[in-house]
Design a protein around this motif. Structure first.
Motif, PDB file in Angstrom:
ATOM      1  N   LEU A   1      22.702  68.978  31.797  1.00  0.00           N
ATOM      2  CA  LEU A   1      22.091  68.916  33.126  1.00  0.00           C
ATOM      3  C   LEU A   1      22.921  69.665  34.165  1.00  0.00           C
ATOM      4  N   THR A   2      24.228  69.600  34.041  1.00  0.00           N
ATOM      5  CA  THR A   2      25.120  70.269  34.986  1.00  0.00           C
ATOM      6  C   THR A   2      24.911  71.779  34.957  1.00  0.00           C
ATOM      7  N   ARG A   3      24.662  72.325  33.775  1.00  0.00           N
ATOM      8  CA  ARG A   3      24.430  73.778  33.662  1.00  0.00           C
ATOM      9  C   ARG A   3      23.213  74.203  34.480  1.00  0.00           C
ATOM     10  N   TYR A   4      22.240  73.321  34.626  1.00  0.00           N
ATOM     11  CA  TYR A   4      21.015  73.660  35.345  1.00  0.00           C
ATOM     12  C   TYR A   4      21.022  73.194  36.795  1.00  0.00           C
ATOM     13  N   ARG A   5      22.028  72.445  37.161  1.00  0.00           N
ATOM     14  CA  ARG A   5      22.087  71.878  38.505  1.00  0.00           C
ATOM     15  C   ARG A   5      22.044  72.962  39.586  1.00  0.00           C
TER      16      ARG A   5
ATOM     17  N   ALA B   1      18.158  76.456  44.760  1.00  0.00           N
ATOM     18  CA  ALA B   1      17.582  77.735  45.179  1.00  0.00           C
ATOM     19  C   ALA B   1      16.070  77.746  44.933  1.00  0.00           C
ATOM     20  N   ARG B   2      15.642  77.199  43.814  1.00  0.00           N
ATOM     21  CA  ARG B   2      14.211  77.153  43.497  1.00  0.00           C
ATOM     22  C   ARG B   2      13.452  76.265  44.484  1.00  0.00           C
TER      23      ARG B   2
END
Length: 104
Positions: free
Chosen positions: A81-85, A90-91
């Motif tokens: 999850l951290t990799r995608y945080r 921005a999205r």
């Protein structure tokens, strides 16, 4: 234990329910089964998968076994999850801008 084992274990709703039951503290297999619509052998199989994935720990007390949540087993999920945080803020900001633009 690897990331795939953890995600595979968490993919099953019965296993997630077992983990939920352990949030309150240690339980034996009979206590884990309460309110679940599965057999005792099925609970044992789910516990084995969760234990193999490092998500629960067991403590033997004579003939009885008590299970508890092993929060460190969730580290691969947190890492994933951290990799995608960083991706989401921005999205979300772009989505807000688009919605605002559409409202005008």
């Amino acid at each position: 234990m690897n990331e795939s084992d953890v995600f595979r274990a968490l993919a099953d709703p019965n296993r997630r329910a077992v983990l939920e039951r352990l949030l309150d503290g240690e339980k034996n297999a009979t206590e884990l089964r309460e309110r679940l619509r599965i057999s005792q052998p099925a609970v044992s199989q789910h516990v084995a998968v969760l234990r193999g994935a490092g998500l629960i720990a067991e403590k033997k007390e004579g003939r009885h076994v008590r299970y508890s949540l092993a929060p460190e087993g969730l580290t691969p999920v947190l890492d994933w999850l951290t990799r995608y945080r960083a991706f989401w803020p921005a999205r979300v900001e772009r989505l807000k801008a688009l919605l605002k633009e559409m409202d005008q």
